[in-house]
Every structure is written in structure tokens, then in C-alpha cells.
Design a protein around this motif. Sequence first.
Motif: not given
Length: 207
Positions: A38, A158, A161-162, A165, A168, A170
Amino acid sequence: MKLVYVFDAYCGWSYGFAPTLAEIGRRHPDLPVEVVSGGLFTGARRVPIREFGYVQGANAKISEMTGVEFGAAYERLIADGSFVMDSEAAARGMAALRQAAPAHRAAELAEALQTAFYRDGQSLSDAGTYRAIAERAGLDADAVVAAFTAPTSRAAAEADFRHARGLRVEGFPTLLAVDGNRGAAVLAVGRATADRIDQRLAALAAS
């Protein structure tokens, strides 16, 4: 349907959730588990651990609520407060381990990664940590280290991480049930018992 586990290797609550995820895996061996890093400690949050004054208190609470243990070697590693938790490096390592192993071992390797840090006090920025994990797991250690140190490893981090995201997410850890037709349903955030997750899975199957 598959499970998507979004965690951070430097997240203590993710460490505490590992036994629950392992139990879910034992109960549902045919349910695939995708592991996504994450990116908790990146950018401005990539600072010496002394900047996070709540760490020791949080760890005590995690131990109390989940039963996981924080090892003496870990305590020594962070004792002077200078250690930097770098989630990009940890995500690169997780990607390297995933690349070298069958998909069904991803959750097991995520737990091994966290055990290396939180029990054995090994930095997740050190290639030697991944060599040791790979050797214990019966993987090609040279291939894992090569993937971790390759310039392309940052792109792999990366991408994770994308992906997190895009889902969603959090907070870490987050466990999702993902169905191509119905999208993603949250099974757990932070912590939950295996029985509670089973109840949510059963409700999804019945809907």
C-alpha cells in the motif's frame, strides 16, 4: 471471486492481521489471495522512526489485541530512533518475492516479510533480508535479489501503490473480496476475526 489483501510491510496492524489471513487461507484454500503493497511510509513520511512517537504504544496494543510478538532484535533495531521505514523498498521486495513464487504463496511471503522486520529486526531496505527470506522459502534467492535491486523494481512498487489507490483503500491492512461482476466488497480494515470475515464471505455468497 478472489481476495485482495492490501497491506504495508512496515504497518504493525498488518503484522497483527497476518495470523487471521493465514487462518482464512486454511479455511478457503481454493480462494485466491492477491497481495498488494500500500505505500504507508513514502515521500514526506519516509523519516526516522523517532518522528512517530506512538510506535511503542501502538505495538503494545497490537500485541494485546492480536497476540503477535515484537522481537528483541526489532526492539534493538529501532532503539535509537534513527531507523527509516521505507515502504517503497518493502514494496520492491514484496514484488520480487511474488515474481519468484507461485501466486498461492503470496500471503505466506507477505507474512515472512513482516516477520523478518518485526521479529528478527531485519531492514526491508537490505537485499540480504530478501535473500534470507527466499532461501527459507525454497525460492531462487539470486533471482529475488536481482529483482529487488533492478531499476525496474521501483515501477513494480509504484504499480502496487496505484492499484491500492484504485481500490480506494485508505487504511492498512484492508482485505477485500473482489468479484468481476460485483466489484470489491470490504471484508476487514485494521483487524477482524476469521469468523467475522467468514460471515461476511457467506453473506456475499448468498447475495
